[in-house]
Write an enzyme that holds these catalytic residues in place. Sequence first.
Site: not given
Ligand code: MRU
Length: 373
Positions: A54-56, A97, A210, A251, A261-262
């Site tokens: 996960r994570g962009a 996603r 996370q 993201d 973002n999250k």
């Molecule tokens: O749902 P996720 O864990 O894939 O979300 C991404 C994130 O961890 C955050 O939004 C993050 O701050 C940006 S992604 C580098």
Amino acid sequence: MNVHGKPYRTIWISPQDSRVVQIIDQRVLPYQFVILDLTTVDDVAHAIKDMTVRGAGLIGATAGYGMYIAALHAPRHSRDAFLEALRADGEKLKITRPTAVNLAWAVERQLAAIATGSDVEDMIDTALRTANEIADEDAEFCRRIGEHGLALIEDISRRKPGEPVNILTHCNAGWLAFVDYGSATAPIYAAHNQGIDVHVWVDETRPRNQGARLTAWELGQHGVPHTVIADNAGGHLMQHGLVDLVIVGSDRTTYTGDVANKIGTYLKALAARDNHIPFYAALPSSTIDWQMRDGVAEIPIEERDAAEVSQIAGLHNGEIFTVQLTPEDSAAANYGFDVTPARLVTGIITERGICEASETGVLSLYPEKKSAP
Ligand code: MRU
């Protein structure tokens, strides 16, 4: 970055078999460190969808390797059939996603690169080379984000000699969310490596935690002082002078500076603004959406399984357990992301430098995009 003293990236080609892609299973961190093999496009799609990765940045890199795996398995009898199969697999990956724009960006980059191949073998080689390029570029861009963001931390440190620089971050925009270094954490690692006294407030980041599970773990592996806090604590800490700087990841960021973002990031930005605390988003250019102008109206917000809200997982006697948190018959909703409007963002830290969160600011760093909408 190091895990138990050994350097790792978050994704790589197996040294034993170049047809196998290996990843760290992020669903079981920090309790277990497990490496998994991906050998089919379905493996890759599931790994992205169920957040094994996960994570962009990492989602983009995984999609890049996913297209290489797709190329390995595509029909070889004709060029058209080969490319048609790749396009179909690309669509399958893209819908896993919706919010992180790096996913579609990596698939499109692969399709464009692969189409330049002279024959099937050449196209497969191109897919592997491009997947490695996407991963290497992600790591290098994050490293540069660290260099640029370091200046912000150095500046604060100079203004409060003998005291730690307190940085608040949300979710995990650390190296686990990319291929290496992270975006929001890269300046923090750079400052820590330079001997600057930094301390990180880590938002736990419900529902999937996370921050509590991943950011805390990776900062700990690197020896960076940190404290995990409940998501709602940030405003209180800011009111009491305990936060010098907020750095989050993203993201998807519009070319006008709106930052997805999250979920919960927007509330931190509001609290930061009310307390005159700088709020930065750190992101590589692969996270910039060059088509979207209005982030709040246009960025698709992923809604995930409500069970991620109504239940919670943790370690008990060495085993991972999931327990029910809410009354069984209460409805729960799980919005994955929110959008912080550009006006609340002090600046954007990219691989090319720091800019104002505005169309003018973003395009000043990426003038070649000026023809975009
Ligand atoms: O749902 P996720 O864990 O894939 O979300 C991404 C994130 O961890 C955050 O939004 C993050 O701050 C940006 S992604 C580098």
